[in-house]
Enzyme design. Structure first.
Site, PDB file in Angstrom:
ATOM      1  N   GLN A 115       0.835  -1.205   0.000  1.00 51.73           N
ATOM      2  CA  GLN A 115       0.000   0.000   0.000  1.00 51.73           C
ATOM      3  C   GLN A 115       0.870   1.257   0.000  1.00 51.73           C
ATOM      4  O   GLN A 115       1.540   1.540   0.998  1.00 51.73           O
ATOM      5  CB  GLN A 115      -0.870  -0.013   1.266  1.00 51.73           C
ATOM      6  CG  GLN A 115      -1.750   1.195   1.443  1.00 51.73           C
ATOM      7  CD  GLN A 115      -2.378   1.216   2.839  1.00 51.73           C
ATOM      8  OE1 GLN A 115      -1.852   0.604   3.759  1.00 51.73           O
ATOM      9  NE2 GLN A 115      -3.466   1.918   3.005  1.00 51.73           N
ATOM     10  N   GLY A 116       0.855   2.006  -1.079  1.00 45.32           N
ATOM     11  CA  GLY A 116       1.661   3.231  -1.165  1.00 45.32           C
ATOM     12  C   GLY A 116       0.820   4.462  -0.860  1.00 45.32           C
ATOM     13  O   GLY A 116       0.401   5.171  -1.779  1.00 45.32           O
ATOM     14  N   TYR A 117       0.563   4.689   0.407  1.00 42.76           N
ATOM     15  CA  TYR A 117      -0.213   5.865   0.820  1.00 42.76           C
ATOM     16  C   TYR A 117       0.698   6.891   1.486  1.00 42.76           C
ATOM     17  O   TYR A 117       0.921   7.968   0.971  1.00 42.76           O
ATOM     18  CB  TYR A 117      -1.329   5.428   1.795  1.00 42.76           C
ATOM     19  CG  TYR A 117      -2.646   5.055   1.131  1.00 42.76           C
ATOM     20  CD1 TYR A 117      -2.672   4.370  -0.077  1.00 42.76           C
ATOM     21  CD2 TYR A 117      -3.851   5.372   1.725  1.00 42.76           C
ATOM     22  CE1 TYR A 117      -3.884   4.029  -0.668  1.00 42.76           C
ATOM     23  CE2 TYR A 117      -5.065   5.034   1.134  1.00 42.76           C
ATOM     24  CZ  TYR A 117      -5.072   4.364  -0.060  1.00 42.76           C
ATOM     25  OH  TYR A 117      -6.272   4.030  -0.643  1.00 42.76           O
ATOM     26  N   SER A 118       1.229   6.544   2.689  1.00 41.75           N
ATOM     27  CA  SER A 118       1.963   7.534   3.506  1.00 41.75           C
ATOM     28  C   SER A 118       3.226   8.021   2.808  1.00 41.75           C
ATOM     29  O   SER A 118       3.887   7.271   2.087  1.00 41.75           O
ATOM     30  CB  SER A 118       2.362   6.912   4.840  1.00 41.75           C
ATOM     31  OG  SER A 118       1.253   6.340   5.464  1.00 41.75           O
ATOM     32  N   GLU A 178      -9.488  -1.084   5.097  1.00 41.55           N
ATOM     33  CA  GLU A 178      -8.309  -1.357   5.922  1.00 41.55           C
ATOM     34  C   GLU A 178      -8.697  -1.364   7.402  1.00 41.55           C
ATOM     35  O   GLU A 178      -8.280  -2.235   8.163  1.00 41.55           O
ATOM     36  CB  GLU A 178      -7.223  -0.300   5.667  1.00 41.55           C
ATOM     37  CG  GLU A 178      -5.973  -0.557   6.509  1.00 41.55           C
ATOM     38  CD  GLU A 178      -4.837   0.423   6.241  1.00 41.55           C
ATOM     39  OE1 GLU A 178      -5.091   1.519   5.696  1.00 41.55           O
ATOM     40  OE2 GLU A 178      -3.691   0.089   6.600  1.00 41.55           O
ATOM     41  N   GLU A 217      -6.132   9.073  17.394  1.00 42.82           N
ATOM     42  CA  GLU A 217      -6.633  10.460  17.464  1.00 42.82           C
ATOM     43  C   GLU A 217      -7.431  10.787  16.195  1.00 42.82           C
ATOM     44  O   GLU A 217      -8.484  11.423  16.251  1.00 42.82           O
ATOM     45  CB  GLU A 217      -5.472  11.463  17.609  1.00 42.82           C
ATOM     46  CG  GLU A 217      -4.739  11.420  18.941  1.00 42.82           C
ATOM     47  CD  GLU A 217      -3.725  10.273  19.032  1.00 42.82           C
ATOM     48  OE1 GLU A 217      -3.489   9.590  18.019  1.00 42.82           O
ATOM     49  OE2 GLU A 217      -3.191  10.057  20.134  1.00 42.82           O
TER      50      GLU A 217
HETATM   51  C1  LIG Z   1       2.675  -0.904  11.778  1.00 47.99           C
HETATM   52  C2  LIG Z   1       2.401   0.158  10.723  1.00 47.99           C
HETATM   53  C3  LIG Z   1       2.156  -0.225   9.414  1.00 47.99           C
HETATM   54  C4  LIG Z   1       1.925   0.760   8.434  1.00 47.99           C
HETATM   55  N1  LIG Z   1       1.758   0.342   7.145  1.00 47.99           N
HETATM   56  C5  LIG Z   1       1.585   1.271   6.180  1.00 47.99           C
HETATM   57  C6  LIG Z   1       1.478   0.862   4.816  1.00 47.99           C
HETATM   58  O1  LIG Z   1       1.559  -0.325   4.495  1.00 47.99           O
HETATM   59  N2  LIG Z   1       1.316   1.812   3.864  1.00 47.99           N
HETATM   60  C7  LIG Z   1       1.238   3.126   4.175  1.00 47.99           C
HETATM   61  O2  LIG Z   1       1.032   3.922   3.255  1.00 47.99           O
HETATM   62  N3  LIG Z   1       1.348   3.566   5.460  1.00 47.99           N
HETATM   63  C8  LIG Z   1       1.539   2.664   6.462  1.00 47.99           C
HETATM   64  N4  LIG Z   1       1.689   3.064   7.773  1.00 47.99           N
HETATM   65  C9  LIG Z   1       1.735   4.508   8.053  1.00 47.99           C
HETATM   66  C10 LIG Z   1       0.554   5.004   8.839  1.00 47.99           C
HETATM   67  O3  LIG Z   1      -0.610   5.002   8.063  1.00 47.99           O
HETATM   68  C11 LIG Z   1       0.932   6.418   9.348  1.00 47.99           C
HETATM   69  O4  LIG Z   1       2.013   6.235  10.243  1.00 47.99           O
HETATM   70  C12 LIG Z   1      -0.227   7.074  10.051  1.00 47.99           C
HETATM   71  O5  LIG Z   1      -1.211   7.447   9.106  1.00 47.99           O
HETATM   72  C13 LIG Z   1       0.204   8.305  10.866  1.00 47.99           C
HETATM   73  O6  LIG Z   1       0.914   9.195  10.075  1.00 47.99           O
HETATM   74  P1  LIG Z   1       2.325   9.808  10.564  1.00 47.99           P
HETATM   75  O7  LIG Z   1       3.184   8.645  11.008  1.00 47.99           O
HETATM   76  O8  LIG Z   1       2.840  10.689   9.479  1.00 47.99           O
HETATM   77  O9  LIG Z   1       2.011  10.631  11.859  1.00 47.99           O
HETATM   78  P2  LIG Z   1       1.390  12.171  11.956  1.00 47.99           P
HETATM   79  O10 LIG Z   1       0.315  12.266  10.978  1.00 47.99           O
HETATM   80  O11 LIG Z   1       2.594  13.066  11.777  1.00 47.99           O
HETATM   81  O12 LIG Z   1       0.877  12.165  13.387  1.00 47.99           O
HETATM   82  C14 LIG Z   1       1.718  12.405  14.542  1.00 47.99           C
HETATM   83  C15 LIG Z   1       0.792  12.527  15.767  1.00 47.99           C
HETATM   84  O13 LIG Z   1      -0.119  13.647  15.605  1.00 47.99           O
HETATM   85  C16 LIG Z   1      -1.471  13.225  15.770  1.00 47.99           C
HETATM   86  N5  LIG Z   1      -2.353  13.936  14.844  1.00 47.99           N
HETATM   87  C17 LIG Z   1      -2.124  14.180  13.532  1.00 47.99           C
HETATM   88  N6  LIG Z   1      -3.171  14.873  12.987  1.00 47.99           N
HETATM   89  C18 LIG Z   1      -4.082  15.033  13.986  1.00 47.99           C
HETATM   90  C19 LIG Z   1      -5.366  15.633  14.045  1.00 47.99           C
HETATM   91  N7  LIG Z   1      -5.926  16.208  12.978  1.00 47.99           N
HETATM   92  N8  LIG Z   1      -6.017  15.617  15.240  1.00 47.99           N
HETATM   93  C20 LIG Z   1      -5.455  15.035  16.345  1.00 47.99           C
HETATM   94  N9  LIG Z   1      -4.225  14.452  16.336  1.00 47.99           N
HETATM   95  C21 LIG Z   1      -3.554  14.444  15.172  1.00 47.99           C
HETATM   96  C22 LIG Z   1      -1.450  11.739  15.403  1.00 47.99           C
HETATM   97  O14 LIG Z   1      -2.528  11.062  15.973  1.00 47.99           O
HETATM   98  C23 LIG Z   1      -0.102  11.305  15.977  1.00 47.99           C
HETATM   99  O15 LIG Z   1      -0.210  11.023  17.354  1.00 47.99           O
HETATM  100  C24 LIG Z   1       1.912   2.129   8.777  1.00 47.99           C
HETATM  101  C25 LIG Z   1       2.148   2.520  10.107  1.00 47.99           C
HETATM  102  C26 LIG Z   1       2.393   1.546  11.079  1.00 47.99           C
HETATM  103  C27 LIG Z   1       2.670   1.987  12.496  1.00 47.99           C
END
Ligand SMILES: Cc1cc2nc3c(=O)[nH]c(=O)nc-3n(C[C@H](O)[C@H](O)[C@H](O)COP(=O)(O)OP(=O)(O)OC[C@H]3O[C@@H](n4cnc5c(N)ncnc54)[C@H](O)[C@@H]3O)c2cc1C
Length: 397
Positions: A121-124, A239, A382
């Site tokens: 999955q190429g999202y993040s 998902e 969150e």
């Molecule tokens: C085990 C695991 C597997 C994953 N697998 C994939 C994958 O296969 N493909 C993929 O694309 N991604 C994947 N991810 C990525 C995951 O989707 C992101 O880590 C997640 O969406 C959070 O984004 P971020 O890490 O950039 O954190 P941020 O978005 O930078 O968040 C940092 C903190 O701020 C808080 N926050 C952010 N915005 C808000 C808001 N509006 N209100 C309140 N709080 C907020 C968050 O809750 C968090 O605590 C995976 C992550 C994990 C841990």
């Protein structure tokens, strides 16, 4: 009263299982690799890795009730059930069934059913996690191809994947949600660099993926150009349903155990008994006993809620925003369960490696560390709370 056609299906299925399921795969036996491979082949030919998908796309063409019978009988008959990659079955597949064109369904779905292609999955991206629509990976049309440049991060399983479903920016001048497209492409091509990232649990299933002039066939753009956000949101609902171990509103639950939702068993109590002993026939540590009982009751109630939601959604709609509630609860429940397990194990819970710890000690410590990711993956807790507030409870922004 039992449904006659369902009972006829059950008899036919049991006959087929009797004839085809190798002896080494029956409960209590020890399976061999040859038998697992041949059983997988037979199982795939029936479309049973995705039993309710239509036959023309490689699925089993079963109704949901028939699929439940299959799941039940397989549980009785075999100690091992072949499963296809969950990124394909639980996320991309349902989205292609809803948004893909005929050519895309015919090309990609059978290869998901047969486990031939592994997806990721190429999202993040480094600057786009919770705020996913800020993504910057570009796809520019060039003849019958798109040329892709940028980077994805936290891509689970990219190092073992063949293809990626990817969100790309196709109109940088549009409002951020309006310029995104959902594109499928081969990861095993020049210009793709995959760097594994180590997890806190010691595993390395995570990757950062870089694209330099990577090519996607234009026919592999799913849905409309710049209309990818709608697909992206629906895929996230699938998902979250998958991660919570439930259907969350009509999605299919394949037979394999998936996601972090703990089984409501007495495994915690058994571990506590083994480590802490009993006093007058009860667990010796009373406060811990309360925590275990609470966690097991919560898991049981959650399981029942998922079941009720699945029953209510029999009408067959896709998953909705309620999947955020299930995803939130499953993550938190599993994290609490892992914490309790660590309390139960005491000093044995410090085991990370080395001979002084059993393989189980090490596995459970690493499992506890891995559980920390439950409330981040698939959207943080969150962010789920925000979705629940807005889309489920209808609260103002
Ligand atoms: C085990 C695991 C597997 C994953 N697998 C994939 C994958 O296969 N493909 C993929 O694309 N991604 C994947 N991810 C990525 C995951 O989707 C992101 O880590 C997640 O969406 C959070 O984004 P971020 O890490 O950039 O954190 P941020 O978005 O930078 O968040 C940092 C903190 O701020 C808080 N926050 C952010 N915005 C808000 C808001 N509006 N209100 C309140 N709080 C907020 C968050 O809750 C968090 O605590 C995976 C992550 C994990 C841990």
């Amino acid at each position: 009263m039992p449904d006659a056609s369902l009972e006829a299906f059950r008899s036919e299925l049991v006959e087929w299982l009797e004839a085809n399921c190798p002896a080494s795969l029956r409960p209590g036996a020890t399976s061999t690799k040859e038998d697992r491979d041949s059983w997988q082949q037979v199982y795939i030919e029936r479309g049973y890795t995705m039993p309710t998908w239509p036959r023309e796309y490689g699925g089993g063409g079963l109704s949901k009730d028939e699929a439940r019978v299959l799941s039940h009988e397989m549980g009785r008959f075999a100690n091992w059930v072949p499963v296809a990659s969950f990124f394909g079955t639980s996320m991309l597949g349902p989205v292609l069934l809803e948004f893909g064109n005929e050519e895309q369904k015919k090309e990609h779905l059978p290869k998901i059913v047969s486990c031939e292609i592994q997806w990721c999955q190429g999202y993040s991206e480094p600057g786009a996690g919770s705020d996913l629509a800020s993504l910057q990976t570009r796809a520019v049309r060039d003849g019958d191809k798109y040329i892709i440049n940028g980077s994805k991060i936290w891509t689970t399983g990219a190092n073992n994947a063949d293809w990626i479903f990817c969100l790309t920016r196709t109109d940088p001048d549009a409002a951020k949600h309006d310029g995104i497209s959902f594109i499928l492409f081969d990861l095993r091509q020049p210009g793709v660099t995959i760097s594994p990232i180590q997890l806190i649990s010691g595993a390395s299933e995570f990757c950062q993926v870089f694209f330099q002039d990577v090519k996607a066939e234009a026919r592999n753009l799913v849905g409309t150009l710049n209309g990818g956000w709608t697909i992206a949101k629906r895929l996230l609902q699938h998902e979250r349903a998958m991660l919570s171990g439930g259907t969350g509103g009509g999605g299919e639950r394949p037979q394999a155990k998936k996601g972090p939702v703990p089984a409501p068993t007495s495994a915690l109590a058994e571990a506590a008994r083994a480590h802490l002993g009993e006093k007058q026939g009860q667990l010796a540590d009373y406060p811990l006993r309360d925590r275990i009982a609470q966690n097991e009751m919560d898991a049981l109630c959650f399981g029942l809620t998922l079941k009720r939601s699945g029953e209510q959604a029999k009408a067959g709609q896709g998953p909705g925003p309620a999947t955020s509630m299930f995803k939130l609860y499953a993550s938190e429940l599993n994290k609490r369960r892992s914490e309790i397990l660590m309390s139960v194990r005491g000093a044995a819970a410090l085991g990370w490696s080395g001979d002084e710890f059993t393989p189980l000690d090490i596995m459970e410590t690493r499992g506890w560390l891995r559980s920390k990711g439950n409330s981040i993956e698939g959207g943080t807790s969150e962010v789920q709370l925000n979705v629940i507030a807005k889309r489920v409870l209808g609260l103002p922004d």
